[in-house]
Design an enzyme around this catalytic site. Structure first.
Site, PDB file in Angstrom:
ATOM      1  N   ASP A  31       0.820  -1.212   0.000  1.00 53.33           N
ATOM      2  CA  ASP A  31       0.000   0.000   0.000  1.00 53.33           C
ATOM      3  C   ASP A  31       0.857   1.267   0.000  1.00 53.33           C
ATOM      4  OD1 ASP A  31      -2.086  -1.737   0.271  1.00 53.33           O
ATOM      5  OD2 ASP A  31      -2.872  -0.875   2.117  1.00 53.33           O
ATOM      6  N   HIS A 170       3.724  -2.166   3.345  1.00 47.68           N
ATOM      7  CA  HIS A 170       3.621  -0.760   2.943  1.00 47.68           C
ATOM      8  C   HIS A 170       4.801  -0.319   2.098  1.00 47.68           C
ATOM      9  CE1 HIS A 170       0.471  -1.013   5.882  1.00 47.68           C
ATOM     10  NE2 HIS A 170      -0.062   0.031   5.269  1.00 47.68           N
TER      11      HIS A 170
END
Ligand SMILES: [Zn+2]
Length: 201
Positions: A31, A170
């Site tokens: 992400d 992430h």
């Protein structure tokens, strides 16, 4: 820490995708970003391990880092929409939320995936988005943005993973230090457990 989402939320939002079916396959997702250096590091690990993943990208960061964006696609990874400004759905009117997503979508026309930042999205937003997107949540949250201990981070994933798991990492500066120490190793251990990796939804 809740590595797995609470059963309650999964029950509440059945139209979200939390986990995939299928045997011995897992879906790695990243992400945020594109982020200089961090994305390039992730891409180099994925390439050296010959696996494909899915990147949920932020529109305004795509505009700042267009070459990295092109590289993610050129390497064959799947991309998804993560809003234009990384909005929290619970704190944003549905109208503004959808507009922000559409702004990001203009940069990735072929895309059909959406992941809400922070996993926070309202029922109304889900209703309007699910006509156009597959809404992808996760089964395993790595806590790469918070966990400082590489062994703990790795074990959290390896102990909770199962067939069809969707794992969240992430693609930002907060997670960079721990991913440098763990990402390659996690992938190697998952392969050793017999898993293969998919980026098809
Ligand atoms: Zn995010």
């Amino acid at each position: 820490m809740f590595v797995k989402p609470l059963a309650f939320f999964r029950f509440l939002y059945p139209s979200l995708i939390w986990k995939k079916a299928g045997s011995k396959k897992i879906w790695l997702t990243f992400d945020d970003g594109p982020t200089p250096e961090v994305t390039e590091f992730i891409l180099s690990v994925l390439k050296s391990e010959k696996i494909l993943a899915t990147f949920f990208l932020v529109g305004k960061d795509i505009l700042k880092n267009q070459l990295i964006y092109q590289k993610i696609k050129a390497d064959g990874h799947t991309i998804g929409n993560h809003t234009n400004s990384h909005l929290n759905g619970w704190k944003t009117s549905s109208k503004k939320y959808i507009q922000d997503i559409e702004k990001c979508q203009e940069l990735m026309k072929e895309n059909v995936l959406f992941r809400p930042p922070y996993g926070k999205i309202t029922s109304r937003q889900i209703l309007s988005l699910k006509k156009k997107y597959k809404l992808i949540l996760w089964d395993i949250l790595s806590y790469d943005f918070k966990e400082k201990n590489p062994t703990k981070l790795k074990n959290n994933i390896l102990e909770n993973i199962s067939d069809g798991s969707i794992v969240v990492f992430h693609n930002n500066k907060k997670s960079y230090e721990i991913l440098k120490k763990t990402l390659k190793n996690i992938i190697i251990e998952l392969k050793g457990m017999g898993y293969s990796f998919s980026s098809s939804w």
